[in-house]
Enzyme design. Structure first.
Site, PDB file in Angstrom:
ATOM      1  CB  CYS A   1     -40.348 116.902  49.615  1.00 52.37           C
ATOM      2  SG  CYS A   1     -38.721 117.788  49.452  1.00 52.37           S
TER       3      CYS A   1
ATOM      4  CG  HIS B   1     -39.724 113.467  47.073  1.00 49.82           C
ATOM      5  ND1 HIS B   1     -40.486 114.397  47.043  1.00 49.82           N
ATOM      6  CD2 HIS B   1     -38.670 114.612  47.186  1.00 49.82           C
ATOM      7  CE1 HIS B   1     -40.501 116.015  46.655  1.00 49.82           C
ATOM      8  NE2 HIS B   1     -39.010 115.473  46.559  1.00 49.82           N
TER       9      HIS B   1
ATOM     10  CD  GLU C   1     -43.405 112.293  46.150  1.00 49.25           C
ATOM     11  OE1 GLU C   1     -43.042 111.261  47.422  1.00 49.25           O
ATOM     12  OE2 GLU C   1     -42.001 112.620  45.318  1.00 49.25           O
TER      13      GLU C   1
END
Ligand code: MN
Length: 234
Positions: free
Chosen positions: A110, A212, A214
């Site tokens: 990001c 994202h 994660e």
């Protein structure tokens, strides 16, 4: 084999008393651990310590946050831009420039992808709703579930990690890469044309993704991004 050490930049918080602290979303730590790396949080210390900081890590995970100063890429500030703390901004930029110059394996997520781009002389769209005028909402905040698709460029390093063609991603951003920086190429776009990933064209592992991963570690192809970073750092 010992586990590679992955450095993570982090945010600066300011308490009501004015005392500064550090903050990092745990999901980034979890991602590095699950990918087989040792996460090391890098506080935004002054530039003279940068060599020592970088000497302690084998790879870098540049995390998201608020916006980088558009003066860094020669633009006046858009009213929707919400800037990072000056301390973090200065450190991040110095860290990214040095790491990329040294060929340290680097994954940007990001805002981290935007940092990689700016550090290499690229520009950003400062506010997608205003400057792109897309129907697609890229600011589905906090989402861990897929929100839009991206088209991954065939033959790219990214395709070698997540697969070619259509990939489902989440989306929590209002800025994006505009002109890719020196030595970077665009390797994924959303259906509205917004750039969603860039990677280095050279031998060094440099990858920036606008979504994202994660927050989607239960998906093997998303975890694979962090595994790729750890493998390169080995
Ligand atoms: Mn998006």
């Amino acid at each position: 084999m010992s586990r590679p050490r992955i450095g993570l930049n982090c945010d600066v918080t300011v308490a009501a008393s004015g005392a500064e602290g550090l903050a990092l979303n745990w999901a980034y730590v979890e991602a590095v651990v699950r990918a087989g790396g040792v996460p090391l949080v890098l506080p935004p210390v002054s530039e003279e310590l940068l060599g020592g900081v970088l000497g302690a890590v084998d790879g870098l995970l540049l995390v998201g946050g608020r916006d980088y100063d558009p003066a860094l890429y020669g633009r006046a500030r858009h009213e929707a831009a919400s800037l990072l703390s000056p301390r973090r901004m200065a450190f991040d930029l110095a860290l990214a420039r040095r790491a990329l110059g040294d060929g340290l394996p680097t994954l940007g997520v990001c805002g981290g992808a935007q940092l990689v781009n700016v550090a290499l002389g690229g520009t950003l769209v400062q506010d997608i709703p205003d400057e792109v005028g897309t129907e697609l909402e890229h600011r589905a905040l906090g989402g861990s579930s897929p929100f839009h698709t991206v088209e991954v460029a065939a033959g790219s390093r990214l395709a070698g990690i997540v697969g070619e063609g259509t990939l489902e991603v989440n989306s929590s951003h209002h800025q994006a890469v505009e002109e890719a920086g020196s030595g970077l190429r665009v390797v994924a776009r959303a259906p509205d044309g917004v750039i969603e990933a860039v990677e280095g064209v050279g031998r060094a592992f440099v990858l920036g993704v606008q979504w994202h991963p994660e927050r989607m570690l239960d998906r093997e192809e998303q975890l694979a991004l962090f595994r790729a970073l750890v493998r390169e750092a080995q």
